[in-house]
Design a protein around this motif. Sequence first.
Motif, PDB file in Angstrom:
ATOM      1  N   ILE A 121       4.679  68.196  22.121  1.00  0.00           N
ATOM      2  CA  ILE A 121       5.120  67.798  20.684  1.00  0.00           C
ATOM      3  C   ILE A 121       5.368  68.978  19.820  1.00  0.00           C
ATOM      4  O   ILE A 121       4.757  69.935  20.042  1.00  0.00           O
ATOM      5  CB  ILE A 121       4.235  66.656  20.370  1.00  0.00           C
ATOM      6  N   SER A 122       5.974  68.994  18.935  1.00  0.00           N
ATOM      7  CA  SER A 122       6.209  70.018  17.890  1.00  0.00           C
ATOM      8  C   SER A 122       6.642  69.447  16.729  1.00  0.00           C
ATOM      9  O   SER A 122       7.184  68.297  16.351  1.00  0.00           O
ATOM     10  CB  SER A 122       7.164  70.934  18.496  1.00  0.00           C
ATOM     11  N   ASN A 123       6.308  70.360  15.447  1.00  0.00           N
ATOM     12  CA  ASN A 123       6.605  69.913  14.168  1.00  0.00           C
ATOM     13  C   ASN A 123       6.570  70.858  13.130  1.00  0.00           C
ATOM     14  O   ASN A 123       5.927  71.928  13.444  1.00  0.00           O
ATOM     15  CB  ASN A 123       5.996  68.587  13.657  1.00  0.00           C
ATOM     16  N   ILE A 124       7.018  70.913  12.023  1.00  0.00           N
ATOM     17  CA  ILE A 124       7.034  71.984  10.990  1.00  0.00           C
ATOM     18  C   ILE A 124       7.243  71.143   9.490  1.00  0.00           C
ATOM     19  O   ILE A 124       7.707  69.964   9.239  1.00  0.00           O
ATOM     20  CB  ILE A 124       8.502  72.816  10.861  1.00  0.00           C
ATOM     21  N   VAL A 125       6.027  71.533   8.924  1.00  0.00           N
ATOM     22  CA  VAL A 125       5.785  70.709   7.610  1.00  0.00           C
ATOM     23  C   VAL A 125       5.351  71.467   6.396  1.00  0.00           C
ATOM     24  O   VAL A 125       4.947  72.673   6.818  1.00  0.00           O
ATOM     25  CB  VAL A 125       4.687  69.711   7.826  1.00  0.00           C
ATOM     26  N   GLY A 126       5.501  71.098   5.355  1.00  0.00           N
ATOM     27  CA  GLY A 126       5.031  71.810   4.139  1.00  0.00           C
ATOM     28  C   GLY A 126       5.882  73.150   3.989  1.00  0.00           C
ATOM     29  O   GLY A 126       7.253  73.021   4.111  1.00  0.00           O
ATOM     30  N   GLU A 127       5.130  74.158   3.474  1.00  0.00           N
ATOM     31  CA  GLU A 127       5.942  75.406   3.100  1.00  0.00           C
ATOM     32  C   GLU A 127       6.852  75.941   4.051  1.00  0.00           C
ATOM     33  O   GLU A 127       7.699  76.361   3.869  1.00  0.00           O
ATOM     34  CB  GLU A 127       4.961  76.644   2.679  1.00  0.00           C
ATOM     35  N   CYS A 128       6.014  75.626   5.267  1.00  0.00           N
ATOM     36  CA  CYS A 128       6.946  75.879   6.614  1.00  0.00           C
ATOM     37  C   CYS A 128       8.323  75.541   6.503  1.00  0.00           C
ATOM     38  O   CYS A 128       9.358  76.209   7.067  1.00  0.00           O
ATOM     39  CB  CYS A 128       6.145  76.062   7.910  1.00  0.00           C
ATOM     40  N   ALA A 129       8.535  74.462   6.254  1.00  0.00           N
ATOM     41  CA  ALA A 129       9.635  73.773   6.340  1.00  0.00           C
ATOM     42  C   ALA A 129      10.606  73.909   5.306  1.00  0.00           C
ATOM     43  O   ALA A 129      11.842  74.008   5.477  1.00  0.00           O
ATOM     44  CB  ALA A 129       9.465  72.010   6.255  1.00  0.00           C
TER      45      ALA A 129
ATOM     46  N   THR B 260      12.982  80.888   6.747  1.00  0.00           N
ATOM     47  CA  THR B 260      12.931  82.571   7.020  1.00  0.00           C
ATOM     48  C   THR B 260      11.468  82.793   7.296  1.00  0.00           C
ATOM     49  O   THR B 260      11.262  83.469   8.260  1.00  0.00           O
ATOM     50  CB  THR B 260      13.922  83.163   6.144  1.00  0.00           C
ATOM     51  N   TYR B 261      10.722  82.326   6.376  1.00  0.00           N
ATOM     52  CA  TYR B 261       9.198  82.810   6.308  1.00  0.00           C
ATOM     53  C   TYR B 261       8.590  82.180   7.695  1.00  0.00           C
ATOM     54  O   TYR B 261       7.926  82.873   8.730  1.00  0.00           O
ATOM     55  CB  TYR B 261       8.660  82.207   5.507  1.00  0.00           C
TER      56      TYR B 261
ATOM     57  N   LEU C 285      10.335  81.234  10.544  1.00  0.00           N
ATOM     58  CA  LEU C 285      10.729  81.968  11.909  1.00  0.00           C
ATOM     59  C   LEU C 285       9.846  83.547  12.065  1.00  0.00           C
ATOM     60  O   LEU C 285       9.513  83.904  13.015  1.00  0.00           O
ATOM     61  CB  LEU C 285      12.092  82.562  11.415  1.00  0.00           C
ATOM     62  N   GLY C 286       9.443  83.982  10.894  1.00  0.00           N
ATOM     63  CA  GLY C 286       8.630  85.256  10.863  1.00  0.00           C
ATOM     64  C   GLY C 286       7.281  84.981  11.523  1.00  0.00           C
ATOM     65  O   GLY C 286       6.701  85.528  12.374  1.00  0.00           O
ATOM     66  N   LEU C 287       6.621  83.728  11.180  1.00  0.00           N
ATOM     67  CA  LEU C 287       5.353  83.385  11.695  1.00  0.00           C
ATOM     68  C   LEU C 287       5.724  83.023  13.227  1.00  0.00           C
ATOM     69  O   LEU C 287       4.688  83.506  13.997  1.00  0.00           O
ATOM     70  CB  LEU C 287       4.930  82.090  10.979  1.00  0.00           C
ATOM     71  N   VAL C 288       6.461  82.295  13.797  1.00  0.00           N
ATOM     72  CA  VAL C 288       6.858  81.993  15.022  1.00  0.00           C
ATOM     73  C   VAL C 288       7.006  83.156  15.827  1.00  0.00           C
ATOM     74  O   VAL C 288       6.621  83.394  16.892  1.00  0.00           O
ATOM     75  CB  VAL C 288       8.044  80.906  15.149  1.00  0.00           C
ATOM     76  N   SER C 289       7.780  84.229  14.783  1.00  0.00           N
ATOM     77  CA  SER C 289       7.977  85.578  15.865  1.00  0.00           C
ATOM     78  C   SER C 289       6.538  86.362  16.181  1.00  0.00           C
ATOM     79  O   SER C 289       6.416  86.856  17.356  1.00  0.00           O
ATOM     80  CB  SER C 289       8.943  86.463  14.817  1.00  0.00           C
ATOM     81  N   MET C 290       5.727  86.135  15.105  1.00  0.00           N
ATOM     82  CA  MET C 290       4.341  86.767  15.435  1.00  0.00           C
ATOM     83  C   MET C 290       3.649  86.024  16.330  1.00  0.00           C
ATOM     84  O   MET C 290       3.140  86.500  17.273  1.00  0.00           O
ATOM     85  CB  MET C 290       3.398  86.439  14.151  1.00  0.00           C
ATOM     86  N   LEU C 291       3.835  84.718  16.564  1.00  0.00           N
ATOM     87  CA  LEU C 291       3.165  84.028  17.855  1.00  0.00           C
ATOM     88  C   LEU C 291       3.891  84.346  19.241  1.00  0.00           C
ATOM     89  O   LEU C 291       3.197  84.320  20.120  1.00  0.00           O
ATOM     90  CB  LEU C 291       3.478  82.330  17.425  1.00  0.00           C
TER      91      LEU C 291
END
Length: 66
Positions: A28-36, A40-41, A43-49
């Motif tokens: 399962i996956s999801n995006i919530v809050g400020e990330c949603a 662009t922000y 995507l930067g977090l996902v890039s770090m992961l």
Amino acid sequence: MTLAAAAARDEITGIIFAASLDKPDRFISNIVGECADRPTYALGLVSMLTDQLKGLQHDMRDNGEA
């Protein structure tokens, strides 16, 4: 527990997650809050992961595990 504690302190403003389930190839996956709200922000977090996972994969190859 770390996420729950941070959420209790109102320090979490958004989450991006992916979780594997107990059945093969299910997740399962999801995006919530400020990330949603700030893709662009996010995507930067996902890039770090992604970079962290590549490092883990590299380490496993060096140890003959992958």
